[in-house]
Design an enzyme around this catalytic site. Structure first.
Site, short mmCIF file in Angstrom:
data_model
loop_
_atom_site.label_atom_id
_atom_site.label_comp_id
_atom_site.label_asym_id
_atom_site.label_seq_id
_atom_site.Cartn_x
_atom_site.Cartn_y
_atom_site.Cartn_z
CB SER A 55 24.01 -18.84 35.09
OG SER A 55 24.00 -17.81 36.03
CE1 TYR A 113 23.70 -16.42 30.29
CE2 TYR A 113 23.49 -15.98 32.64
CZ TYR A 113 24.15 -16.60 31.60
OH TYR A 113 25.24 -17.40 31.84
N1 LIG Z 1 31.45 -15.84 32.56
C1 LIG Z 1 30.56 -15.92 33.54
O1 LIG Z 1 30.54 -15.10 34.49
C2 LIG Z 1 29.54 -17.04 33.55
C3 LIG Z 1 28.75 -17.20 34.70
C4 LIG Z 1 27.81 -18.22 34.73
C5 LIG Z 1 27.67 -19.08 33.65
N2 LIG Z 1 28.43 -18.89 32.54
C6 LIG Z 1 28.24 -19.80 31.41
O2 LIG Z 1 29.45 -20.47 31.16
C7 LIG Z 1 29.54 -20.82 29.77
C8 LIG Z 1 30.88 -20.36 29.23
O3 LIG Z 1 30.91 -18.93 29.31
P1 LIG Z 1 32.24 -18.06 29.08
O4 LIG Z 1 32.38 -17.20 30.26
O5 LIG Z 1 33.35 -18.94 28.64
O6 LIG Z 1 31.71 -17.14 27.88
P2 LIG Z 1 32.47 -16.59 26.60
O7 LIG Z 1 33.90 -16.40 26.85
O8 LIG Z 1 31.64 -15.42 26.14
O9 LIG Z 1 32.29 -17.79 25.55
C9 LIG Z 1 31.04 -18.10 24.98
C10 LIG Z 1 31.25 -19.23 23.98
O10 LIG Z 1 29.98 -19.53 23.37
C11 LIG Z 1 30.10 -19.44 21.95
N3 LIG Z 1 28.85 -18.95 21.37
C12 LIG Z 1 28.20 -17.79 21.64
N4 LIG Z 1 27.11 -17.68 20.88
C13 LIG Z 1 27.06 -18.80 20.10
C14 LIG Z 1 26.18 -19.26 19.09
N5 LIG Z 1 25.10 -18.55 18.71
N6 LIG Z 1 26.43 -20.44 18.51
C15 LIG Z 1 27.51 -21.19 18.87
N7 LIG Z 1 28.39 -20.82 19.82
C16 LIG Z 1 28.17 -19.62 20.42
C17 LIG Z 1 31.25 -18.42 21.73
O11 LIG Z 1 31.90 -18.58 20.48
P3 LIG Z 1 31.49 -17.74 19.15
O12 LIG Z 1 31.25 -16.33 19.60
O13 LIG Z 1 32.64 -17.93 18.22
O14 LIG Z 1 30.26 -18.40 18.64
C18 LIG Z 1 32.20 -18.85 22.84
O15 LIG Z 1 32.93 -19.98 22.45
C19 LIG Z 1 28.33 -20.15 29.11
O16 LIG Z 1 27.32 -21.10 28.92
C20 LIG Z 1 27.90 -19.11 30.11
O17 LIG Z 1 26.52 -18.78 29.99
C21 LIG Z 1 29.38 -17.90 32.47
#
Ligand SMILES: NC(=O)c1ccc[n+]([C@@H]2O[C@H](COP(=O)([O-])OP(=O)(O)OC[C@H]3O[C@@H](n4cnc5c(N)ncnc54)[C@H](OP(=O)(O)O)[C@@H]3O)[C@@H](O)[C@H]2O)c1
Length: 266
Positions: free
Chosen positions: A137, A150
């Site tokens: 992030s 985080y």
């Molecule tokens: N959205 C933002 O604003 C943002 C900003 C900066 C960085 N990011 C990063 O971008 C990446 C994708 O985020 P996103 O926005 O797509 O988030 P999201 O929609 O919440 O998806 C998170 C994914 O991680 C999986 N996950 C969560 N906990 C897990 C666990 N304990 N074991 C295995 N899988 C797990 C979830 O599936 P299950 O729940 O089925 O396990 C889901 O597939 C993440 O690494 C996040 O930190 C996001």
């Protein structure tokens, strides 16, 4: 074959969609097996190959078994894309008595991904090729109030990957870090609402992940994040206060629009 963690998430699904259209062979993982099967079906319908291997990244034994299963059933990956992540936003007082926030977040964002990458990296290095791409992030390098657990978990992954990169690359495996800004997914919703202002769409975030996969770049990051990293080193207290204030303004704006509150862990 490409391993994609977090395949059921907003960005993960967008990456799976884009790779399916290239006809890629994907190994998809996340905890929710049903949601994972739905993504695998979507990939097949769009011309790709996909298998779903559910796994909780916080469970080190399950991660070891996942790696063994991948190597036995699917082969040595050409790439591992680590998109799985969990996020919580909590001010200091709300974190008193919650050391488990750190345990859960480091389990999902650092220890699980690192264990999976390590287990797959050995045969990738032996094959002399491949690519590791991990999403962190923009808050990784600009520590700010509310994002302590985080940010620390993502910063740990960032630091670990930067340190292993030279030796992995010497054996033919590239390592890239994608620092994403705010993306309009379910991860952002509890803190910023469902349509946060200025956020990337998941497909735009996916394009950044694919840029890291397709090129030899080691870091894909917004220019303001790189500037923030420099300022954070030069004036840590001031930069943290400014970043915290910016985050609070964005939250107030989103609450006014959607009535949403603060993030929570399950
Ligand atoms: N959205 C933002 O604003 C943002 C900003 C900066 C960085 N990011 C990063 O971008 C990446 C994708 O985020 P996103 O926005 O797509 O988030 P999201 O929609 O919440 O998806 C998170 C994914 O991680 C999986 N996950 C969560 N906990 C897990 C666990 N304990 N074991 C295995 N899988 C797990 C979830 O599936 P299950 O729940 O089925 O396990 C889901 O597939 C993440 O690494 C996040 O930190 C996001």
């Amino acid at each position: 074959m490409i391993v994609l963690t977090g395949a059921t998430g907003g960005v993960g699904r967008a990456v799976a969609t884009a790779l399916a259209e290239r006809g890629a062979h994907l190994v998809l993982t996340a905890r929710d097996g049903e949601a994972l099967e739905a993504v695998a079906t979507m990939v097949r319908e769009r011309g790709g190959r996909a298998v779903a291997h559910p796994c909780d990244l916080r469970d080190q034994q399950a991660v070891a078994e996942l790696a063994e299963r991948i190597l036995a059933e699917d082969g040595v990956p050409e790439a591992v894309l680590n998109l799985a992540g969990h996020c919580v936003h909590r001010d200091l007082e709300a974190t008193f008595g919650r050391p488990h926030d750190l345990v859960r977040l480091t389990g999902t964002n650092l220890l699980g991904p690192a264990a999976l990458i390590l287990a797959l990296l050995a045969p990738m290095c032996a094959a002399g090729r491949g690519r590791i791409v991990a999403v962190t992030s923009a808050s990784t390098r600009i520590p700010a109030p509310g994002w302590a657990a985080y940010g620390a978990s993502k910063a740990g992954l960032d630091s670990w990957l930067r340190a292993i990169r030279p030796q992995a690359e010497a054996q033919g495996v590239g390592v890239a870090i994608v620092e994403l800004p705010l993306v309009a997914t379910s991860m952002a919703t509890p803190t910023y609402g469902s349509s946060p202002r200025g956020a990337l769409e998941p497909s735009q975030a996916a394009a950044r992940v694919l840029r890291a996969l397709d090129s030899r770049r080691t870091l894909v990051s917004p220019p303001w994040s790189r500037l923030g990293a420099v300022l954070s080193q030069a004036a840590p207290a001031l930069t943290a206060r400014a970043a915290g204030a910016g985050s609070r303004v964005a939250q107030r704006l989103s609450r006014r629009e959607t009535g949403s509150g603060s993030g929570s862990l399950r």
